[in-house]
Design an enzyme around this catalytic site. Sequence first.
Site, mmCIF file in Angstrom:
data_model
loop_
_atom_site.group_PDB
_atom_site.id
_atom_site.type_symbol
_atom_site.label_atom_id
_atom_site.label_comp_id
_atom_site.label_asym_id
_atom_site.label_seq_id
_atom_site.Cartn_x
_atom_site.Cartn_y
_atom_site.Cartn_z
ATOM 1 N N THR A 38 0.849 -1.182 0.000
ATOM 2 C CA THR A 38 0.000 0.000 0.000
ATOM 3 C C THR A 38 0.885 1.233 0.000
ATOM 4 O O THR A 38 0.703 2.119 0.793
ATOM 5 C CB THR A 38 -0.948 0.008 1.205
ATOM 6 O OG1 THR A 38 -0.154 0.027 2.381
ATOM 7 C CG2 THR A 38 -1.830 -1.182 1.218
ATOM 8 N N GLY A 39 1.931 1.237 -0.818
ATOM 9 C CA GLY A 39 2.824 2.407 -0.990
ATOM 10 C C GLY A 39 1.937 3.624 -1.021
ATOM 11 O O GLY A 39 1.216 3.850 -1.972
ATOM 12 N N THR A 40 2.012 4.370 0.026
ATOM 13 C CA THR A 40 0.815 4.991 0.556
ATOM 14 C C THR A 40 1.039 6.393 1.074
ATOM 15 O O THR A 40 2.147 6.762 1.417
ATOM 16 C CB THR A 40 0.355 4.132 1.766
ATOM 17 O OG1 THR A 40 -0.088 2.899 1.280
ATOM 18 C CG2 THR A 40 -0.739 4.766 2.555
ATOM 19 N N THR A 41 -0.055 7.126 1.211
ATOM 20 C CA THR A 41 -0.069 8.293 2.086
ATOM 21 C C THR A 41 -1.231 8.138 3.052
ATOM 22 O O THR A 41 -2.371 7.955 2.617
ATOM 23 C CB THR A 41 -0.265 9.595 1.296
ATOM 24 O OG1 THR A 41 0.693 9.628 0.239
ATOM 25 C CG2 THR A 41 -0.073 10.796 2.183
ATOM 26 N N GLY A 170 4.329 8.415 0.865
ATOM 27 C CA GLY A 170 3.998 9.776 0.438
ATOM 28 C C GLY A 170 4.150 10.808 1.542
ATOM 29 O O GLY A 170 4.232 12.014 1.271
#
Lengths: 240, 266
Positions: A38-41, A170
């Site tokens: 979930t490369g995520t913010t 992020g």
Amino acid sequence: MSYSTALPTHHQTHNPLTDAYHGKSAETRHLKPNELSTGTTIMAIAFSSGVVLCADSRVSTGTYIANRASDKISQLHDHIWCCRSGSAADTQALTDYVRHYLGQLAVETGRVPEVKVAAHLMRRLCYENKDNLMAGVIVGGWDPVEGGSVYNIPLGGACMSMPFAIGGSGSTYIYGLVDSEFKEGMTKEEAVALCKKAVSHAMSRDGSSGGIIRTCVVTGDGCEREYVSGNRLPYGPAGW
Amino acid sequence: MASSGSGYDLSSSTFSPDGRIFQIEYASKAVENAGTALGLRCRDGIVLCVEKPLVHKMLVSETTGRRIHTVDSHSGVAITGFVSDGRQIVGRARDEAANYLETYGTTIPPEVLTSRISSYVHYFTLHGALRPFGASTLVAAYDPGTKEHSLHMVEPSGVSYEYYGCSAGRGRQSARTEMEKLAINPKQGEGELIDVQEAVKQLAKIIYTLYDESKDKPFELEMSWLCEGSGWRHEGVPKDVIASAVEWAKKEIEEAEEEDDDEMEE
């Protein structure tokens, strides 16, 4: 808090076709083949009477977007939620465990569980299994003792109570923005607006964040879930 | 006892035909003959008090054979009956409290602690290979979550209730009658409930009223409290506070006796 620095060793010669590094950014190269990230913010802000949780919706396998409208905000109990970042599989399993333990606790004590307890359970699981997990979680919610509260549980399994927290790949792009715009004792509307603004900024700069913005506002009265579709983001070119 | 010789009193895993478990009743008997233990819930805390009989003249009584134990910072128990059985319960209570704190990161709520002690005690009434505990446990605890304090008692059968005032041991019946006269029940009393300072004096008075110097063994008073004044920690009542409470109690009893004598003369 400490970060382990697993630097690539000097004798590695890169074969662009067979190399595990091929096509992977710094955020995704630690993932196993086919592992979803979930490369995520994600972020959460506690305001006067509750808490707002916010997340983008991108799930990726390297450069491939596996899901562009996923939900990274999960419910742990009636008034306790969390934002997940890292491995999708790990964080889903973690939230399942915490939800189970909290449910049992609520039955045994006969009262509403505290956000602090939810965060402590999450921390224990993250810390004791840190070698096998890739999970950064923000736990937020409302309870009768403390009101709205936010706990950040980053990679190593620390647990800290914070007025607001940001996480995921992020988040690095918006530390300055959130630091300068956050102020103590915000209203619900101000907190939601800051979340949407900050996450949209992160989504525009971070390759592994994107899609739509999902929010969850938790107060003593209940939870409101909303989303901002990708072409109506407060910042960034529409239609990404 | 009518049950003796019938064979139904040999194991706690067998009911008698009229639905009783004699081993549990015998365990309760063991408590009924032990030193009196009292607990009072007051406006600003809880006081525990146990009459510890001095079985030997050369006993170092202040430090050995304690009847009141701290479970964790916000809870304590008073035990009466078989002291060694009681210690087993205390050990389990400490494990439960520590385990809860480790798992959930917060202090164990009083009801949860009590129900876990109850389950433990009850388990020993189910198996043929086990013997029920010959001890009653008074649990005083504070809940930092709700900011309330409460007093519970667990009996050898494994049942537990919450009380405004409770007693176990030899003088439990008369002690209960005396405690009912105190302002501790918010449902009955008018005016303010008593505080822990007053409760220490009243408990000392109850113990000394029940005590018959010619019949009973010498004893030592053990007292602890968990109150606003102690920062809601379970602590022993200071020696001098107990001493002055005892002094006051003895004087009160003496005066009451003198009044009785006067009345008789008239």
